[in-house]
Design a protein around this motif. Structure first.
Motif, short mmCIF file in Angstrom:
data_model
loop_
_atom_site.label_atom_id
_atom_site.label_comp_id
_atom_site.label_asym_id
_atom_site.label_seq_id
_atom_site.Cartn_x
_atom_site.Cartn_y
_atom_site.Cartn_z
N UNK A 127 -5.43 6.69 -9.58
CA UNK A 127 -6.11 5.60 -8.87
C UNK A 127 -6.31 5.94 -7.40
N UNK A 128 -5.34 6.69 -6.84
CA UNK A 128 -5.50 7.06 -5.44
C UNK A 128 -6.62 8.05 -5.25
N UNK B 1 0.84 -1.20 0.00
CA UNK B 1 0.00 0.00 0.00
C UNK B 1 0.88 1.25 0.00
N UNK B 2 1.91 1.24 0.85
CA UNK B 2 2.76 2.42 0.94
C UNK B 2 3.48 2.69 -0.37
N UNK C 143 12.05 10.09 0.07
CA UNK C 143 11.25 10.54 -1.05
C UNK C 143 11.06 12.05 -1.07
N UNK D 66 2.61 1.69 -3.32
CA UNK D 66 1.60 2.09 -4.29
C UNK D 66 1.24 3.56 -4.11
N UNK D 67 1.16 3.97 -2.84
CA UNK D 67 0.74 5.33 -2.54
C UNK D 67 1.81 6.34 -2.90
N UNK D 68 3.02 6.09 -2.42
CA UNK D 68 4.00 7.16 -2.47
C UNK D 68 4.93 7.14 -3.68
N UNK D 69 5.03 6.00 -4.35
CA UNK D 69 5.96 5.96 -5.47
C UNK D 69 5.53 6.92 -6.56
N UNK D 70 4.24 6.99 -6.80
CA UNK D 70 3.78 7.84 -7.88
C UNK D 70 3.34 9.21 -7.42
N UNK D 71 3.45 9.42 -6.10
CA UNK D 71 2.99 10.70 -5.57
C UNK D 71 3.87 11.82 -6.11
N UNK E 110 -1.73 10.27 -7.64
CA UNK E 110 -1.99 9.54 -8.89
C UNK E 110 -3.49 9.28 -9.02
N UNK F 39 -3.95 6.82 4.44
CA UNK F 39 -3.02 7.11 3.35
C UNK F 39 -3.74 7.57 2.08
N UNK F 40 -4.90 7.00 1.84
CA UNK F 40 -5.61 7.30 0.61
C UNK F 40 -6.67 8.38 0.81
N UNK G 88 -1.79 16.24 -6.20
CA UNK G 88 -0.53 15.56 -6.51
C UNK G 88 -0.68 14.04 -6.42
N UNK H 249 11.32 4.95 -3.41
CA UNK H 249 10.55 4.96 -2.15
C UNK H 249 10.56 3.57 -1.53
#
Lengths: 394, 304, 360
Positions: free
Chosen positions: C301-302, A35-36, C119, A38-43, C299, C287-288, C297, A197
């Motif tokens: 899908x989120x 989940x993390x 990050x 998925x969430x932050x890599x593309x953020x 993506x 998180x979502x 900012x 990330x």
């Protein structure tokens, strides 16, 4: 020796057949990592999409020059549906400016760009003046935003950046000479070239997984063993208490090792991380913190009344500890009274150490501290445990 | 006599397993009705169907003259009291508070102190249940079931796991309830308990009723012969013993005669000892119990 | 009515004596708000404004540009600390006193980052371009033809960075506390046969569930007031609170979360599965949603997932009630009505089926 093996085997089997243990030891950390990532890599990457309203008030000059149109074109070129776009543009008439502001206030848009009436004239004047070498005031476009709304504020920054690009373009057309600089950037403490990330977060998740397992594999088990008199039963046999503790502890650490490799392989083979999962030092350090967390688990198991209480307690102490260990977000400029918790948090040191040992980046704390602080926790847990007499209590 | 419960052809299936195979029973007002059987015989299934905790697969139930279809109606629940096999109390409430909480569930209730007095727990009213002994906890469970002053009380193995003293006190309590006119439906696998308390019993095994009646009649019918154990000195030879009865056997240092006519056999023993100049010691009479009834009916021990 | 009073009194005793639940309900929201507040505002550079802290070392020949650079920095949300040497610069960065370091000479620009920022360095790298452009232009003496003139839409707004974090923290803490404590309480009652015992009495499941829920309700309300006061004290978040709207929003979100908790306890039956599922859901929810990051900012899908998260709307409503961002009246009403109706429906259905399912 036989007793240790017996305790080890029994408790390992019991964990492997226990839904709760499997969930916390194997499923939860794996899902969390997914989940993390998925969430932050593309953020913030290739996914920026600010909603921008453009109001063009400018009228062409007498000579028919229209810089404003070129500016609008420039904005269109960096907006959707173009590739690598930042903005989604909406155009509005000047009389609708209040509606546009309202849209920003109600988060329906991020910023309003207003190209003023005199814009074309101003640009023309400044180009002319600069050619003859007279200082001039630059033409302005107004960007209306909400400084405290993150989205709006970011959008404003991006527009600033975009304007620089546009200016540079104009400048190069006008044959100005830009000073050349060599640009160099260096990340202090970097061990891995541009860690992703996944690289950043995996060591933290591995540490967190060990910690949650330490609490949730041990504390509820111990609490229920005390409640149902199993500890008493063990105590009534000739088996020595340290055989039980050794066998029991080893069974938990074994599960934690499985967890380590599961997470590590997931990070490497599924999430394309390049952390050093087979580093002997990392594995040894992991083993060390597992022992520390197991002992903390023992303390909590001896403190709380029942398995339910442990569950609720863990859910609530986990989150603050994880945040204050910098697992998800970097820790920066915290007030001293929050830093006390950070400095006392064993998870912080473990995460720092694991990041270094897995080849992600140098630890923010010296390595000897990363060993000392968890050791102090271990010692404190042992002292506390020795006062609780779990073996004798029912 | 007024029928409180009538059950006809009650069946309960768990998947393909038939736990109750067409049970017919009748429970009368003011009696203690015992439902007996070994573990897994279907006692709790039966009881929980009557309490409304399980759905029957087939059959008819009437309670207080009303047919129970689907759920047990609230007005019927007002008239019944239940002690489950295992009782957990709500956390963080003291004894009297638990009772008070339960009063809020019913329209008509007893005064809490009366309920506590009935089960002899007045002194514990301010304690938390976790600080009570096993027997006291069970009495509290009974007090809770009495709080609505029910006409019918279901007791599911009320003395399982208790020490003899606590068991005795629960028995006294149940007898007291009966004398107050309550109808009691009791399941147990303790024959001693059934024999002491129940007016009528139904014995079930593998989901079927195998016999029904008063304990005395059942024992008379299926209990078999009584036994008389005695020892005498000097120890007689087998031949001499055979002279007393054909149904005699020697067990270690004493002798056992099985008989249908106890009085006659006792007289015979006394005459026989005088004749051979034996002095009789330790004469015991062993009468048949419900345990023997069960053994004779099924060929198995009750707690096998 | 008298019976109801007794029921509520005794469930109150159960609630207030349960240390674990009271800690969850009263203290965890405050603790959560404080931690989240500090961590998030720490990354943003301050509790007041978004501010990137940068250590700068300028070579001696460039000292004349210092002032100009400083004024430019202030305008663009940077806070510069000038240091005397590159080694001092590196120290500043590695000890995380500043987020980034820049060493400027007449021919080179050297940027320094701290690896432990992970990050976050990506965002800083975006800023690097901006800085390079500015320095280059200024030092080349090249005019800016077109300049961006940022104007704040809201005048005299005294809201700070932390003001935006607090509603998110309150929202998540309240949802967590209510869902977890309701779900675990009911599943515990199932597993220790308390529900079975209650099933044989005439009380209806929804009345019993209501008596348990009501204490979660007032305690959540109270704890959100306390959290707000705490944020006011610690972070001086000068909210323009509309207490009525705040109470409305919290109440309806609490009703929704109690409803969710009730349903979870029914769907998952045993306590540990309920606890596990709730923890997972809350992590995803946290998180979502736009608690940490703005929608723009995220993506795609989120963003889609975030639109399905009640926490997104809860937070929006809270921000409105706290006078942070405006909202259409009908939208606020709609959120509240939907929350309350879905929540109550789940509570009623959940309460009923909770006891109904005890019949096997």
């Amino acid at each position: 020796m036989k007793e240790i093996w017996f305790f080890f085997k029994t408790h390992l089997l019991s964990d492997m057949r226990n839904k709760r243990a499997i969930f916390w030891a194997l499923i939860f950390p794996t899902l969390l990592l997914f989940i993390l990532v998925l969430t932050f890599t593309n953020m913030g990457k290739s996914s920026l999409n600010f909603k921008v309203i453009i109001i063009n008030e400018a009228s062409p000059t007498a000579k028919g020059v229209n810089y404003a149109n070129s500016l609008v074109k420039a904005f269109k070129s960096i907006s959707y549906p173009n590739k690598g776009a930042f903005f989604t543009l909406t155009f509005m008439k000047p009389d609708n400016i209040n509606t546009a502001f309202k849209k920003v206030e109600y988060s329906e848009a991020d910023i309003v760009i207003v190209i003023p009436k005199t814009f074309n004239l101003e640009v023309m004047r400044s180009v002319l003046l600069s050619k003859v070498g007279i200082s001039f005031a630059s033409a302005k476009i107004n960007v209306f935003y909400l400084p405290n709304e993150a989205s709006s504020s970011l959008a404003q920054g991006v527009v600033q950046g975009a304007m620089d690009e546009i200016n540079s373009y104009v400048i190069s057309k006008l044959h100005y000479k830009l000073k050349t600089f060599t640009i160099h950037s260096k990340t202090i403490g970097e061990m891995m070239k541009s860690p992703s990330y996944t690289d950043f977060v995996s060591p933290g998740i591995i540490v967190m997984g060990a910690f949650t397992s330490g609490l949730l594999l041990i504390a509820p088990k111990l609490a229920s063993m005390r409640r149902y008199g199993i500890m008493k039963k063990y105590a009534s046999t000739p088996a020595k208490s340290h055989f039980f503790f050794l066998g029991f502890t080893m069974s938990k650490i074994f599960t934690m090792l499985i967890q380590y490799f599961l997470l590590a392989f997931l990070a490497i083979y599924v999430l394309n991380s390049s952390i050093h999962i087979l580093s002997i030092e990392a594995i040894l350090y992991y083993f060390f913190i597992c022992v520390a967390y197991v002992l903390i688990g023992f303390d909590i198991g001896s403190l709380v009344s029942g398995p339910t209480a442990v569950g609720a307690l863990t859910s609530f102490i986990n989150l603050p500890l994880e945040f204050l260990a910098g697992i998800y977000f970097p820790l920066f400029s915290l007030p001293w009274y929050v830093n006390i918790f950070v400095y006392a948090n064993p998870l912080w040191y473990s995460t720092n150490a694991m990041r270094q040992l897995m080849g992600v980046g140098l630890s923010a704390t010296p390595m000897w501290m990363n060993i000392l602080v968890p050791s102090l926790w271990m010692l404190a847990s042992l002292i506390f445990l020795s006062t609780r007499r779990i073996w004798k209590r029912s | 006599m007024e029928k409180i419960i009538t059950v006809k052809n009650l069946k309960k299936m768990y998947g393909s397993f038939e736990a109750l195979k067409g049970i017919d029973i009748e429970v009368y007002k003011g009696e203690i009705f015992g439902f007996l059987g070994p573990n897994g015989a279907g006692k709790t299934s039966m009881l929980e169907i009557l309490e409304g905790l399980r759905r029957p697969s087939d059959g008819e139930i009437h309670m207080f003259g009303k047919e129970v279809q689907g759920d047990v109606l609230p007005e019927l629940k007002e008239r019944i009291g239940v002690v489950l096999q295992q009782t957990s109390f709500l956390d963080h409430l003291k004894v009297k508070e638990i009772l008070e909480l339960f009063t809020s569930f019913f329209k008509k209730t007893l005064v809490i102190s009366d309920a506590l007095k009935m089960v002899d727990l007045e002194e514990k009213s301010n304690d938390y249940p976790e600080n009570l002994s096993g027997g006291q906890r069970q009495r509290l469970a009974i007090a809770i079931s009495l709080i609505n002053d029910p006409d019918l009380i279901f007791l599911d193995e009320p003395t399982t796991g208790l020490d003899p003293q606590s068991r005795e006190s629960i028995w006294d309590l149940i007898e007291k309830l009966k004398s107050n006119g309550k109808t009691i439906f009791l399941t147990t696998h303790y024959m001693e308990e059934a024999q002491r308390l129940c007016d009528r019993i139904t014995i079930i095994d593998h989901g079927e009723v195998i016999e029904m009646g008063t304990p005395e009649k059942l024992i008379m019918k299926y209990g078999g012969e009584s036994k008389i154990d005695f020892a005498c000195s000097p120890t007689p030879s087998i031949e001499v013993l055979k002279g007393l009865s054909e149904n005699i056997q020697r067990i270690d240092d004493h002798c056992r005669i099985t008989t249908k006519n106890i009085t006659k056999t006792l007289e015979d023993i006394v005459l026989w000892s005088k004749k051979y100049n034996f002095s009789l010691t330790n004469v015991f009479l062993i009468e048949p119990t419900l345990e023997d009834v069960f053994l004779n009916l099924t060929g198995r021990e009750l707690r096998e | 009515m008298k019976k109801m009073k007794i029921l509520i009194k005794e469930t109150f005793n159960m609630f207030i004596r349960d240390r674990q639940t009271t800690i969850i309900m009263f203290f965890s929201p405050i603790a959560f708000m404080l931690i989240l507040g500090f961590v998030i505002s720490g990354i943003s550079g301050g509790t007041q404004n978004v501010e990137v802290k940068v250590a700068i070392h300028m070579s001696n020949d460039l000292q004349m540009y210092k002032k100009a650079l400083e004024s430019e920095a202030k305008k663009s949300g940077f806070a510069f600390t000038f240091v005397r040497s590159d080694s001092e610069l590196k120290k500043f960065v590695s000890s995380a006193k500043t987020q980034m370091g820049i060493s400027i000479s007449s021919t080179a620009l050297n940027f320094f980052y701290n690896q432990s920022f992970g990050q976050y360095n990506n965002y800083l790298l975006i800023l690097q371009n901006f800085i390079v452009q500015t320095v280059r232009k200024r030092m080349s003496g090249i005019p800016t033809y077109i300049q961006v003139n940022p104007i704040s839409i809201k005048k005299n707004s005294n809201l700070t960075v932390i003001s935006f974090v607090v509603p998110g923290a309150i929202a998540i803490a309240i949802l967590t506390a209510c869902i977890l404590s309701t779900a675990t309480t009911f599943s515990k009652y199932r597993s220790n046969d308390v529900l079975k015992r209650i099933r044989v009495t005439p009380i209806s499941g929804s009345v019993f569930a209501f008596s348990i829920a009501i204490h979660r309700f007032w305690s959540s309300l109270l704890s959100s007031y306390l959290t707000l006061v705490a944020s006011e004290l610690v972070f001086s978040t000068l909210y323009n609170v509309n207490w009525l709207l705040f109470t409305f929003m919290i109440s309806s979100a609490v009703i929704l979360s109690i409803g969710l908790g009730t349903i979870f306890s029914i769907v998952f039956r045993d306590m540990w599965t309920t606890l596990n599922f709730s923890t997972l859901l809350l992590t995803v929810m946290m998180l979502f949603s736009n608690v940490f990051y703005p929608f723009s900012i995220m993506p795609d899908y989120m963003r889609t997932i975030a639109y399905f998260m009640p926490v997104t709307y809860f937070m929006k409503g809270l921000r409105y009630a706290l006078g942070i961002s405006p909202m259409y009246g009908w939208e606020f009403m709609a959120i509240n009505v939907i929350f309350v109706s879905i929540g109550s429906l789940m509570m009623i259905v959940g309460g009923r089926s909770m006891l109904y399912l005890e019949r096997r």
